[in-house]
Motif scaffolding. Structure first.
Motif, short mmCIF file in Angstrom:
data_model
loop_
_atom_site.label_atom_id
_atom_site.label_comp_id
_atom_site.label_asym_id
_atom_site.label_seq_id
_atom_site.Cartn_x
_atom_site.Cartn_y
_atom_site.Cartn_z
N PRO A 1 0.71 -1.03 0.07
CA PRO A 1 -0.03 0.04 -0.16
C PRO A 1 0.86 1.32 0.04
CG PRO A 1 -0.17 -1.06 2.20
CD PRO A 1 0.72 -1.92 1.33
N ASN A 2 0.25 2.27 -0.19
CA ASN A 2 0.83 3.60 -0.13
C ASN A 2 1.24 3.81 1.40
OD1 ASN A 2 1.31 6.36 -1.02
ND2 ASN A 2 -0.44 7.04 0.14
N CYS A 3 2.46 4.59 1.51
CA CYS A 3 3.06 4.67 2.52
C CYS A 3 2.28 5.38 3.91
CB CYS A 3 4.38 5.65 2.51
SG CYS A 3 4.23 7.18 1.51
N ILE B 1 0.07 16.87 -2.63
CA ILE B 1 0.81 15.47 -3.00
C ILE B 1 0.17 14.61 -4.10
CG2 ILE B 1 1.91 13.47 -2.26
CD1 ILE B 1 1.91 14.85 0.63
N ASP B 2 0.68 14.36 -5.11
CA ASP B 2 0.39 13.89 -6.59
C ASP B 2 -0.48 14.65 -7.17
OD1 ASP B 2 -0.17 11.84 -8.19
OD2 ASP B 2 0.17 10.00 -7.05
N SER B 3 -1.16 14.19 -8.07
CA SER B 3 -2.07 15.09 -8.97
C SER B 3 -3.35 15.29 -8.63
CB SER B 3 -2.25 14.09 -10.39
OG SER B 3 -2.96 13.15 -10.31
N PHE B 4 -3.84 16.50 -8.89
CA PHE B 4 -5.52 16.92 -8.67
C PHE B 4 -6.38 16.08 -9.40
CE2 PHE B 4 -3.40 20.82 -6.52
CZ PHE B 4 -4.22 20.77 -5.35
N LEU B 5 -7.40 15.75 -8.54
CA LEU B 5 -8.83 14.99 -9.32
C LEU B 5 -9.95 16.14 -9.45
CD1 LEU B 5 -8.51 11.73 -7.23
CD2 LEU B 5 -7.24 12.16 -9.45
N ASP B 6 -10.76 15.58 -10.10
CA ASP B 6 -11.82 16.29 -10.53
C ASP B 6 -12.80 17.11 -9.41
OD1 ASP B 6 -11.55 16.09 -13.04
OD2 ASP B 6 -12.99 14.66 -13.69
N ASP B 7 -12.73 16.16 -8.20
CA ASP B 7 -13.55 16.73 -6.97
C ASP B 7 -12.65 17.69 -6.15
OD1 ASP B 7 -11.55 15.03 -5.81
OD2 ASP B 7 -13.13 13.97 -4.75
N GLY B 8 -11.21 18.15 -6.51
CA GLY B 8 -10.50 19.01 -5.97
C GLY B 8 -9.44 18.27 -4.66
N SER B 9 -9.69 17.12 -4.56
CA SER B 9 -8.99 16.16 -3.47
C SER B 9 -7.54 15.69 -4.68
CB SER B 9 -9.39 14.95 -3.26
OG SER B 9 -9.89 14.01 -4.54
N THR B 10 -6.61 15.29 -4.22
CA THR B 10 -5.27 14.78 -4.76
C THR B 10 -5.43 13.25 -4.88
OG1 THR B 10 -3.95 14.58 -2.84
CG2 THR B 10 -4.02 16.89 -3.98
N LYS B 11 -4.66 12.95 -5.75
CA LYS B 11 -4.54 11.34 -5.89
C LYS B 11 -4.02 10.72 -4.48
CE LYS B 11 -3.29 7.73 -9.08
NZ LYS B 11 -2.61 7.48 -10.38
N GLU B 12 -3.22 11.31 -3.81
CA GLU B 12 -2.61 10.79 -2.59
C GLU B 12 -3.89 10.74 -1.59
OE1 GLU B 12 0.81 9.90 -0.16
OE2 GLU B 12 0.38 9.76 -2.45
N GLU B 13 -4.67 11.76 -1.40
CA GLU B 13 -5.80 11.50 -0.64
C GLU B 13 -6.75 10.44 -1.00
OE1 GLU B 13 -5.10 16.45 0.27
OE2 GLU B 13 -6.59 15.81 -1.15
N TRP B 14 -6.74 10.27 -2.35
CA TRP B 14 -7.84 9.33 -2.72
C TRP B 14 -7.32 7.95 -2.49
CZ3 TRP B 14 -6.48 5.59 -6.64
CH2 TRP B 14 -7.24 4.90 -7.08
N LYS B 15 -6.01 7.67 -2.59
CA LYS B 15 -5.37 6.43 -2.36
C LYS B 15 -5.60 6.20 -0.79
CE LYS B 15 -1.14 7.15 -5.43
NZ LYS B 15 0.11 7.52 -5.45
N MET B 16 -5.52 6.98 -0.04
CA MET B 16 -5.76 6.86 1.52
C MET B 16 -7.10 6.37 1.77
SD MET B 16 -3.59 9.37 3.89
CE MET B 16 -3.85 8.41 5.13
N VAL B 17 -7.98 6.82 1.12
CA VAL B 17 -9.36 6.66 1.08
C VAL B 17 -9.87 5.13 0.45
CG1 VAL B 17 -11.78 6.93 0.43
CG2 VAL B 17 -10.38 8.90 1.03
#
Length: 342
Positions: A130-132, A202-218
């Motif tokens: 998984p992500n760190c 951290i990482d690229s932005f997604l359409d909903d305003g979150s970043t890919k790093e945040e999406w990974k954690m979810v």
């Protein structure tokens, strides 16, 4: 009898740490090889503190036939090409990139949290690391979830520059030096100055305003721990060389006092509780560098919600967040499936 192990991406931060940890933990080896991109071919690197040196071999020409386990720390690009080749040759891949994490046919494993999921590895002969930031969080959450069932997690991360590789560490060092001597300090690796600053991106932005790093954690928390848990994250890069920190707010289905949570965490696998309510009675990133554990401090009740707790979580991201977890997966694979170790 041991295993024949390949470390792919052996010259990078995580690859070198994999070699260190394999040596430190005396992983049962019959043979080990360091593999990397053509530009590193022929380089000599240390196998931890064992005194043994390894000559780096070229990934483009490496034959995985006859090797048991390949620890990949090469990034998604090379992994996409060479991991399926290794898996098809009968070499089980443990991949540190994000490429396979959400593949339903690839188990995403933190050994202290969901060891039984490794049994699915035969679908593709690939296991995902998984992500760190996710790895250390779920180690802290799992024992609490088992007792009181987590409904919702709100996490803010304070992630070190080593999460962005050697280039991130070099940029923090060079910018810090340049600021002191009055030289230019334009960002290259990061989007803004990282020295003496924090970057909420951290990482690229997604359409909903979150970043890919945040999406990974979810999504990774749901896959590893429980799909019913709601997770929201804000991931921030901070001027720390090694060690990720997280401020975690947890809402449970059932009541769980701070004292009970401390008692649970004190006995939890992979967790080290350091929680004295006094000056210095908590853990910071510089104190965990080189350590295996996920450290938890500042456990306290949140009076603004029913059944709420706050805690502070710190870990060496190059270890539990990457290399250590990968080696622990290899150990788990050996115990449950390969069964070659003496």
């Amino acid at each position: 009898m041991g295993y024949r192990v390949v470390v792919v991406g052996a010259t990078g931060n995580v690859g070198r740490e994999m070699l260190n940890i394999l040596a430190e933990r005396e992983f049962p080896l019959d043979d080990i090889v360091a593999v990397a991109s053509p530009r590193s071919t022929g380089d000599i690197i240390d196998f931890g503190d064992s005194g043994r040196e390894l000559k780096v071999r070229n990934l483009e020409h490496f034959d995985f036939e006859g090797w048991d386990i390949a620890l990949f720390a090469a990034g998604s690009g090379p992994t996409k090409i060479y991991a399926p080749k290794a898996a098809a040759a009968g070499c089980t891949v443990i991949d540190n990139s994000s490429l396979y994490r959400m593949d339903p046919d690839v188990p995403l494993i933190v050994p202290e949290v969901n060891p039984e999921a490794i049994d699915l590895y035969r679908h593709k002969n690939i296991i995902a690391n998984p992500n760190c930031s996710t790895a250390q969080m779920v180690v802290a959450l799992k024992p609490l979830h088992d007792v009181a069932r987590i409904k919702r997690v709100v996490v803010s991360t304070y992630q070190s520059v080593s999460g962005a590789g050697k280039a991130g560490m070099d940029e923090l060092f060079e910018q810090s030096r340049n600021i002191f001597v009055g030289d230019a300090n334009e960002p290259v690796k990061f989007t803004k100055q990282i020295a003496f600053n924090v970057i909420p991106h951290i990482d690229s932005f997604l359409d909903d305003g979150s970043t890919k790093e945040e999406w990974k954690m979810v999504v990774e928390t749901k896959k590893i721990l429980d799909p019913s848990i709601k997770v929201t994250a804000t991931c921030v890069r901070v001027p720390v060389f090694v060690g990720h920190s997280e401020s975690i707010n947890i809402e449970f289905e059932r009541e769980l006092s701070a004292e009970d949570a401390q008692a649970i965490l004190r006995e939890a696998p992979g967790v080290m509780l350091v929680d004295k309510r006094e000056d210095g009675g908590y853990v910071t990133p510089v104190e965990v560098v080189g350590e295996y554990a996920t450290y938890v401090s500042r456990v306290r009740e949140d009076p603004t919600i029913e059944n709420g707790l706050n805690l502070w979580c710190v870990s060496d991201n190059l270890r539990k967040g990457a290399a250590l977890n990968a080696v622990q997966i290899a150990e788990l694979l050996g115990r449950r499936h390969l069964q070659k170790a003496a």
